[in-house]
Design an enzyme around this catalytic site. Sequence first.
Site, PDB file in Angstrom:
ATOM      1  N   ASN A  50       0.844  -1.201   0.000  1.00  0.00           N
ATOM      2  CA  ASN A  50       0.000   0.000   0.000  1.00  0.00           C
ATOM      3  C   ASN A  50       0.874   1.243   0.000  1.00  0.00           C
ATOM      4  O   ASN A  50       2.107   1.144  -0.021  1.00  0.00           O
ATOM      5  CB  ASN A  50      -0.960  -0.022   1.199  1.00  0.00           C
TER       6      ASN A  50
ATOM      7  N   ASP B 136      -4.542  -5.906   5.048  1.00  0.00           N
ATOM      8  CA  ASP B 136      -5.646  -6.651   5.668  1.00  0.00           C
ATOM      9  C   ASP B 136      -5.687  -8.095   5.184  1.00  0.00           C
ATOM     10  O   ASP B 136      -6.092  -8.979   5.909  1.00  0.00           O
ATOM     11  CB  ASP B 136      -6.979  -5.956   5.350  1.00  0.00           C
TER      12      ASP B 136
ATOM     13  N   LYS C 179       7.675 -17.719 -10.598  1.00  0.00           N
ATOM     14  CA  LYS C 179       6.944 -16.607 -11.195  1.00  0.00           C
ATOM     15  C   LYS C 179       5.755 -17.125 -12.010  1.00  0.00           C
ATOM     16  O   LYS C 179       5.906 -18.075 -12.781  1.00  0.00           O
ATOM     17  CB  LYS C 179       7.893 -15.811 -12.098  1.00  0.00           C
TER      18      LYS C 179
ATOM     19  N   PRO D 115      -3.766 -11.574  10.474  1.00  0.00           N
ATOM     20  CA  PRO D 115      -4.138 -11.375  11.882  1.00  0.00           C
ATOM     21  C   PRO D 115      -4.104  -9.894  12.230  1.00  0.00           C
ATOM     22  O   PRO D 115      -3.350  -9.129  11.622  1.00  0.00           O
ATOM     23  CB  PRO D 115      -3.036 -12.127  12.638  1.00  0.00           C
ATOM     24  N   ASP D 116      -4.904  -9.501  13.197  1.00  0.00           N
ATOM     25  CA  ASP D 116      -4.854  -8.114  13.675  1.00  0.00           C
ATOM     26  C   ASP D 116      -3.758  -8.032  14.741  1.00  0.00           C
ATOM     27  O   ASP D 116      -3.947  -8.460  15.891  1.00  0.00           O
ATOM     28  CB  ASP D 116      -6.217  -7.704  14.239  1.00  0.00           C
ATOM     29  N   ILE D 117      -2.613  -7.505  14.343  1.00  0.00           N
ATOM     30  CA  ILE D 117      -1.432  -7.518  15.218  1.00  0.00           C
ATOM     31  C   ILE D 117      -1.683  -6.695  16.482  1.00  0.00           C
ATOM     32  O   ILE D 117      -1.452  -7.137  17.605  1.00  0.00           O
ATOM     33  CB  ILE D 117      -0.197  -6.961  14.473  1.00  0.00           C
TER      34      ILE D 117
ATOM     35  N   PHE E 267      -3.347   3.412  15.341  1.00  0.00           N
ATOM     36  CA  PHE E 267      -3.602   4.424  14.324  1.00  0.00           C
ATOM     37  C   PHE E 267      -4.837   4.007  13.538  1.00  0.00           C
ATOM     38  O   PHE E 267      -5.179   2.824  13.495  1.00  0.00           O
ATOM     39  CB  PHE E 267      -2.400   4.563  13.378  1.00  0.00           C
TER      40      PHE E 267
ATOM     41  N   LYS F  75     -12.899   2.081  16.095  1.00  0.00           N
ATOM     42  CA  LYS F  75     -11.653   1.296  15.969  1.00  0.00           C
ATOM     43  C   LYS F  75     -10.954   1.176  17.324  1.00  0.00           C
ATOM     44  O   LYS F  75     -10.412   0.131  17.656  1.00  0.00           O
ATOM     45  CB  LYS F  75     -10.742   1.966  14.942  1.00  0.00           C
TER      46      LYS F  75
HETATM   47  N1  CTP Z   1      -3.366  -3.094  12.392  1.00  0.00           N
HETATM   48  C1  CTP Z   1      -2.754  -4.260  12.814  1.00  0.00           C
HETATM   49  N2  CTP Z   1      -2.941  -5.415  12.124  1.00  0.00           N
HETATM   50  C2  CTP Z   1      -3.737  -5.461  11.048  1.00  0.00           C
HETATM   51  C3  CTP Z   1      -4.389  -4.289  10.611  1.00  0.00           C
HETATM   52  C4  CTP Z   1      -4.181  -3.116  11.308  1.00  0.00           C
HETATM   53  O1  CTP Z   1      -2.016  -4.220  13.800  1.00  0.00           O
HETATM   54  N3  CTP Z   1      -3.898  -6.595  10.409  1.00  0.00           N
HETATM   55  C5  CTP Z   1      -3.193  -1.877  13.192  1.00  0.00           C
HETATM   56  C6  CTP Z   1      -2.563  -0.705  12.460  1.00  0.00           C
HETATM   57  O2  CTP Z   1      -1.171  -0.658  12.681  1.00  0.00           O
HETATM   58  C7  CTP Z   1      -3.254   0.490  13.122  1.00  0.00           C
HETATM   59  C8  CTP Z   1      -4.630  -0.043  13.460  1.00  0.00           C
HETATM   60  O3  CTP Z   1      -4.475  -1.447  13.539  1.00  0.00           O
HETATM   61  O4  CTP Z   1      -2.635   0.860  14.323  1.00  0.00           O
HETATM   62  C9  CTP Z   1      -5.704   0.299  12.477  1.00  0.00           C
HETATM   63  O5  CTP Z   1      -5.294   0.018  11.160  1.00  0.00           O
HETATM   64  P1  CTP Z   1      -6.258   0.368   9.919  1.00  0.00           P
HETATM   65  O6  CTP Z   1      -5.615  -0.137   8.687  1.00  0.00           O
HETATM   66  O7  CTP Z   1      -6.663   1.810   9.997  1.00  0.00           O
HETATM   67  O8  CTP Z   1      -7.555  -0.437  10.280  1.00  0.00           O
HETATM   68  P2  CTP Z   1      -7.995  -1.913  10.064  1.00  0.00           P
HETATM   69  O9  CTP Z   1      -7.911  -2.621  11.378  1.00  0.00           O
HETATM   70  O10 CTP Z   1      -7.254  -2.524   8.943  1.00  0.00           O
HETATM   71  O11 CTP Z   1      -9.538  -1.710   9.710  1.00  0.00           O
HETATM   72  P3  CTP Z   1     -10.237  -1.198   8.333  1.00  0.00           P
HETATM   73  O12 CTP Z   1      -9.369  -1.669   7.204  1.00  0.00           O
HETATM   74  O13 CTP Z   1     -11.574  -1.818   8.382  1.00  0.00           O
HETATM   75  O14 CTP Z   1     -10.309   0.297   8.430  1.00  0.00           O
END
Ligand code: CTP
Length: 411
Positions: A217, A286, A296, A314-316, A336, A350
Amino acid sequence: MNDLAGKHIVLGLSGGIACYKAAELCRALIKAGASVQVVMTDAAEHFITAVTMQALSGRPVFTSQWDARTSAGVDNNMPHINLSREADAIVVAPASADFMAKLLHGRADDLLSLMCLARPLDKVPLILAPAMNREMWAHPATQRNVAQLRADGATVLDVGAGDQACGETGDGRMLEAEELLYEVVRFFAPKALAGQHVLVSAGPTFEAIDPVRGLTNLSSGKMGFAIARAAHEAGAQVTLVAGPVSLPTPRGVGRVNVKSALNMQKTLDLLSQQATVFISAAAVADWRPAQMTEQKIKKDGSGQVPTLSFVENPDILAGIAATARARSGALYCVGFAAESHDLLTHAQAKRARKGVPLLVGNIGPDTFGQDDNALLLVDEQGSTELPRASKLQLARQLVGEIARRLPAARP
Ligand code: CTP
């Protein structure tokens, strides 16, 4: 940036080839908003002229304790008193081995050492930037002197390593002008995070599709890197976990490079065990491709496009925050939110979803890759806006806001 606005620095030069870097430092200090009074020893004048330093500082240079010119607007023929009284700091760069040995004994037979001795200890700090041959630096006498000067209250900076003017290679080079400027700025910064170990994640992640392609991204990592720098300025020990970006590591900050979200998770999970503050500024992907092919993916000439399927990463942050809650608040987590609209609503939601005490919202398309940003801080009490400013200025404000919240958040 005007990091040193209103500061008056006495820049002292003792003898050494590193005097050429002092010319650059003088310029950098002035560019950062400081006023600079240069004082040189006889030995320094063998390496660079007072004319050069006068041109760069915009003030006459003082070299002798017998100089009868008006100093700091006073005509008492005491430049060592007058020039040191108006300084916010005396920075000696280069500080030669001989000059440090002299300071250590409180000797004062030239203007610069006289000023260092005559300065009010509680008002005018002394910062020394050593520069010498590697053998001189490693000599027990020098190391003893450095330790004693520190014990006497001076800030003795470290030295760089590398090729030396004498042809040898090793420790003892004076830091570069940019590094010295950073050290001076850091010296004046309030130490709001002293004793904290701050872990920062920054930049995008890269999710491989095959060995040459992947998903990423537009995050530049600039905000996270600025936060790491600001936390270090504020006295914290800082570790930065960075996705693929080409930004230089802020001085004094430990850095671990990672690529994918899974890499980042593994690294952060481990490092967060030692941290007291975690600031999750990374733009974590995500989703990742369900499979990474070893080879390749080639076009087969049929015009058919490959089909990719994804799995969720995973959501870290949420994971680390949950562990932190189980450890009853020993780790303060800051998230953030990069949004495109309805910032306050999304940021509040969030914050609750991630289970963090503080969430920092920003508008992604307005900030990715830019040098400035605007932040919206959301916590239990409500929201606070930090208006548009450079990312470093915002990072410093954010560090202050975090430090203010820490005592109440701790068990
Ligand atoms: N984050 C994380 N792990 C993920 C996604 C996000 O740790 N897989 C953390 C980011 O570092 C940030 C916060 O979660 O501190 C929010 O990230 P953001 O991309 O704004 O939100 P998402 O959780 O991805 O939700 P959405 O895409 O629905 O806005």
